[in-house]
Design a protein around this motif. Structure first.
Motif, PDB file in Angstrom:
ATOM      1  N   VAL A 156     -30.311  53.546  40.503  1.00  0.00           N
ATOM      2  CA  VAL A 156     -29.621  54.098  39.339  1.00  0.00           C
ATOM      3  C   VAL A 156     -29.330  55.577  39.592  1.00  0.00           C
ATOM      4  N   PHE A 157     -28.044  55.935  39.602  1.00  0.00           N
ATOM      5  CA  PHE A 157     -27.630  57.326  39.821  1.00  0.00           C
ATOM      6  C   PHE A 157     -27.000  57.876  38.546  1.00  0.00           C
ATOM      7  N   SER A 158     -27.059  59.194  38.397  1.00  0.00           N
ATOM      8  CA  SER A 158     -26.401  59.838  37.264  1.00  0.00           C
ATOM      9  C   SER A 158     -25.505  60.960  37.773  1.00  0.00           C
ATOM     10  N   THR A 159     -24.287  61.037  37.210  1.00  0.00           N
ATOM     11  CA  THR A 159     -23.357  62.085  37.630  1.00  0.00           C
ATOM     12  C   THR A 159     -23.183  63.163  36.572  1.00  0.00           C
ATOM     13  N   GLY A 160     -23.674  62.893  35.362  1.00  0.00           N
ATOM     14  CA  GLY A 160     -23.530  63.890  34.302  1.00  0.00           C
ATOM     15  C   GLY A 160     -22.138  63.959  33.713  1.00  0.00           C
ATOM     16  N   GLN A 161     -21.253  63.088  34.150  1.00  0.00           N
ATOM     17  CA  GLN A 161     -19.926  63.000  33.524  1.00  0.00           C
ATOM     18  C   GLN A 161     -19.559  61.521  33.437  1.00  0.00           C
ATOM     19  N   PRO A 162     -18.635  61.143  32.546  1.00  0.00           N
ATOM     20  CA  PRO A 162     -18.376  59.729  32.326  1.00  0.00           C
ATOM     21  C   PRO A 162     -18.181  58.941  33.623  1.00  0.00           C
ATOM     22  N   ALA A 163     -18.792  57.768  33.674  1.00  0.00           N
ATOM     23  CA  ALA A 163     -18.648  56.874  34.830  1.00  0.00           C
ATOM     24  C   ALA A 163     -17.453  55.973  34.537  1.00  0.00           C
ATOM     25  N   VAL A 164     -16.348  56.234  35.247  1.00  0.00           N
ATOM     26  CA  VAL A 164     -15.095  55.540  34.935  1.00  0.00           C
ATOM     27  C   VAL A 164     -14.780  54.554  36.052  1.00  0.00           C
ATOM     28  N   PHE A 165     -14.904  53.276  35.760  1.00  0.00           N
ATOM     29  CA  PHE A 165     -14.562  52.248  36.732  1.00  0.00           C
ATOM     30  C   PHE A 165     -14.406  50.916  36.003  1.00  0.00           C
ATOM     31  N   SER A 166     -13.784  49.956  36.663  1.00  0.00           N
ATOM     32  CA  SER A 166     -13.644  48.620  36.092  1.00  0.00           C
ATOM     33  C   SER A 166     -14.790  47.749  36.590  1.00  0.00           C
ATOM     34  N   PRO A 167     -15.242  46.792  35.761  1.00  0.00           N
ATOM     35  CA  PRO A 167     -16.309  45.899  36.211  1.00  0.00           C
ATOM     36  C   PRO A 167     -15.923  45.227  37.527  1.00  0.00           C
ATOM     37  N   GLY A 168     -16.816  45.275  38.522  1.00  0.00           N
ATOM     38  CA  GLY A 168     -16.560  44.619  39.802  1.00  0.00           C
ATOM     39  C   GLY A 168     -16.156  45.576  40.907  1.00  0.00           C
ATOM     40  N   GLN A 169     -15.893  46.829  40.595  1.00  0.00           N
ATOM     41  CA  GLN A 169     -15.452  47.771  41.632  1.00  0.00           C
ATOM     42  C   GLN A 169     -16.645  48.335  42.417  1.00  0.00           C
ATOM     43  N   TYR A 170     -16.340  49.041  43.506  1.00  0.00           N
ATOM     44  CA  TYR A 170     -17.399  49.636  44.317  1.00  0.00           C
ATOM     45  C   TYR A 170     -17.147  51.124  44.514  1.00  0.00           C
ATOM     46  N   ALA A 171     -18.184  51.809  45.001  1.00  0.00           N
ATOM     47  CA  ALA A 171     -18.054  53.239  45.330  1.00  0.00           C
ATOM     48  C   ALA A 171     -18.599  53.455  46.737  1.00  0.00           C
ATOM     49  N   MET A 172     -18.136  54.499  47.395  1.00  0.00           N
ATOM     50  CA  MET A 172     -18.675  54.892  48.690  1.00  0.00           C
ATOM     51  C   MET A 172     -19.803  55.895  48.408  1.00  0.00           C
ATOM     52  N   ILE A 173     -20.975  55.618  48.928  1.00  0.00           N
ATOM     53  CA  ILE A 173     -22.095  56.553  48.754  1.00  0.00           C
ATOM     54  C   ILE A 173     -22.350  57.231  50.090  1.00  0.00           C
ATOM     55  N   HIS A 174     -22.270  58.550  50.062  1.00  0.00           N
ATOM     56  CA  HIS A 174     -22.499  59.353  51.266  1.00  0.00           C
ATOM     57  C   HIS A 174     -23.933  59.852  51.208  1.00  0.00           C
ATOM     58  N   LEU A 175     -24.753  59.391  52.161  1.00  0.00           N
ATOM     59  CA  LEU A 175     -26.166  59.759  52.186  1.00  0.00           C
ATOM     60  C   LEU A 175     -26.346  60.924  53.155  1.00  0.00           C
ATOM     61  N   PRO A 176     -26.662  62.102  52.628  1.00  0.00           N
ATOM     62  CA  PRO A 176     -26.723  63.285  53.495  1.00  0.00           C
ATOM     63  C   PRO A 176     -27.788  63.157  54.577  1.00  0.00           C
ATOM     64  N   ALA A 177     -28.843  62.357  54.336  1.00  0.00           N
ATOM     65  CA  ALA A 177     -29.923  62.255  55.329  1.00  0.00           C
ATOM     66  C   ALA A 177     -29.460  61.575  56.605  1.00  0.00           C
ATOM     67  N   GLY A 178     -28.321  60.848  56.577  1.00  0.00           N
ATOM     68  CA  GLY A 178     -27.831  60.114  57.754  1.00  0.00           C
ATOM     69  C   GLY A 178     -27.247  61.019  58.817  1.00  0.00           C
ATOM     70  N   PRO A 179     -26.124  61.721  58.604  1.00  0.00           N
ATOM     71  CA  PRO A 179     -25.316  61.403  57.431  1.00  0.00           C
ATOM     72  C   PRO A 179     -24.609  60.071  57.656  1.00  0.00           C
ATOM     73  N   VAL A 180     -24.501  59.295  56.577  1.00  0.00           N
ATOM     74  CA  VAL A 180     -23.877  57.984  56.702  1.00  0.00           C
ATOM     75  C   VAL A 180     -23.279  57.624  55.351  1.00  0.00           C
ATOM     76  N   GLU A 181     -22.235  56.794  55.386  1.00  0.00           N
ATOM     77  CA  GLU A 181     -21.549  56.425  54.153  1.00  0.00           C
ATOM     78  C   GLU A 181     -21.396  54.906  54.113  1.00  0.00           C
ATOM     79  N   ARG A 182     -21.664  54.308  52.970  1.00  0.00           N
ATOM     80  CA  ARG A 182     -21.520  52.856  52.826  1.00  0.00           C
ATOM     81  C   ARG A 182     -20.897  52.541  51.457  1.00  0.00           C
TER      82      ARG A 182
END
Ligand code: FES
Length: 349
Positions: free
Chosen positions: A125-151
């Motif tokens: 569970v992540f929080s951005t502090g601003q409205p989470a705007v997306f349609s049900p079923g969509q995806y996001a790219m998460i960039h993990l700084p510890a990698g760095p890697v994105e999935r």
């Protein structure tokens, strides 16, 4: 973004033009500008975003990306999701896709909670502090700084005004990104979240009943669609079937969030398909969790076995590994059980 420098991109033979901020990919810059370039995985694997560079220069993020065949490379084709313009460019692209409702954007997201769901599946569970705007079923790219890697990971909740983004993620054996997510990332850590993306989102104006098919990390997208369907004004008149595929009964989980959806929907039927375990029965699932006799075999076979031609009355959504989604598309569309425009899916590589 690494700055405000931008390069201008012209789509050859059209009046389409857009700017690409320094460091952004050709694909994402187009989508951010509301231009529907063809794509699917956003990560170099599917080949949907092939294009030709006619003029200008790009940097390639992943030169061995499997989305390009040897023939593509010989013909000089490139992947828009792996191309970062370093000058103004002119490109030739295929037929544009439909434009999604929400333009993707980057934001910082703080990890708030982690909920283990099975032996190898957890909800982050992540929080951005601003409205989470997306349609049900969509995806996001998460960039993990510890990698760095994105999935790419699908949201397992629905858009909301308080900035909550939930992701159901399956740990992949030896997977670099999931080992960071599961083992290194701690509550309070911040990642970069870029989205929303994806085509397998709930078509809210399609009033047919719904079949959702999810496996692995794709389950999150299907949970989101069920939750989204339960919010529709005509939810009480809707029937939704959710098929969950796994290798063993340990892989099958029915998140509690679906209990509320079950109350609002006319009917919510939950089916399990277990492919690699011979000895199990309904008693392996908690009471009421799975509403039909669990199927022994692959989840796409479970769908065909349950519906056969009756699936013509439904719209189908799917998310999961390519072997699962491709088998489902072959069975339903090539098997002439469902028109191609009634099957919406995203493959997770
Ligand atoms: Fe570029 Fe899949 S979207 S290879």
């Amino acid at each position: 973004m690494t700055g405000e420098a931008r390069h201008h991109v012209v789509v050859d033979g059209t009046d389409v033009q857009f700017d690409c901020l320094e460091g952004d990919t050709l694909l994402r810059a187009a989508l951010r500008a509301g231009i529907g370039l063809s794509y699917e995985c956003n990560s170099g694997s599917c080949g949907s975003c092939r294009y030709e560079l006619l003029d200008g220069e790009v940097r390639t993020r992943w030169s061995e990306a499997p989305g390009l065949s040897a023939r593509d490379r010989r013909k000089g084709r490139r992947l828009a999701c792996q191309s970062v313009p370093v000058s103004d460019c002119t490109v030739r692209v295929g037929t544009p896709t439909e434009i999604a409702m929400h333009r993707p954007g980057k934001q910082r997201a703080e990890l708030k909670e982690v909920h283990p769901l099975t032996h190898d599946l957890s909800e982050f569970v992540f929080s951005t502090g601003q409205p989470a705007v997306f349609s049900p079923g969509q995806y996001a790219m998460i960039h993990l700084p510890a990698g760095p890697v994105e999935r790419a990971y699908s949201m397992s909740n629905v858009g909301n005004c308080y900035g909550e983004w939930r992701f159901v993620v399956k740990r992949s054996p030896g997977g670099h990104a999931t080992s960071i997510l599961f083992d290194k990332l701690e509550v309070g850590d911040v990642v970069e979240l870029d989205g929303p993306y994806g085509h397998a989102y709930l078509r809210e104006h399609d009033n047919r009943n719904i079949v959702c098919v999810g496996g692995g990390s794709g389950l999150g997208a299907m949970i989101s669609i069920v939750l989204g369907a339960a919010r529709l004004p005509d939810a009480g008149a809707r029937t939704v079937h959710l098929f969950i595929g796994g290798r063993t009964t340990q892989d099958i989980v029915v998140p509690v969030a679906l209990e509320l959806a079950a109350v609002r929907l006319g009917e919510l039927n939950i089916h399990a398909a277990v492919s690699d375990q011979a000895d199990f029965d309904q008693a392996d699932f908690e009471d009421g969790e799975v509403t039909s006799t669990p199927y022994r075999g692959f989840v796409h076979d479970a769908v065909v076995n349950y519906f056969d031609e009756a699936i013509r009355d439904f719209t189908c959504y799917a998310a999961g590994p390519p072997a699962m989604t491709d088998s489902l598309a072959r069975a339903l569309v090539l098997g002439q059980l469902l028109d191609a425009d009634r099957l919406h899916f995203d493959r997770f590589y």
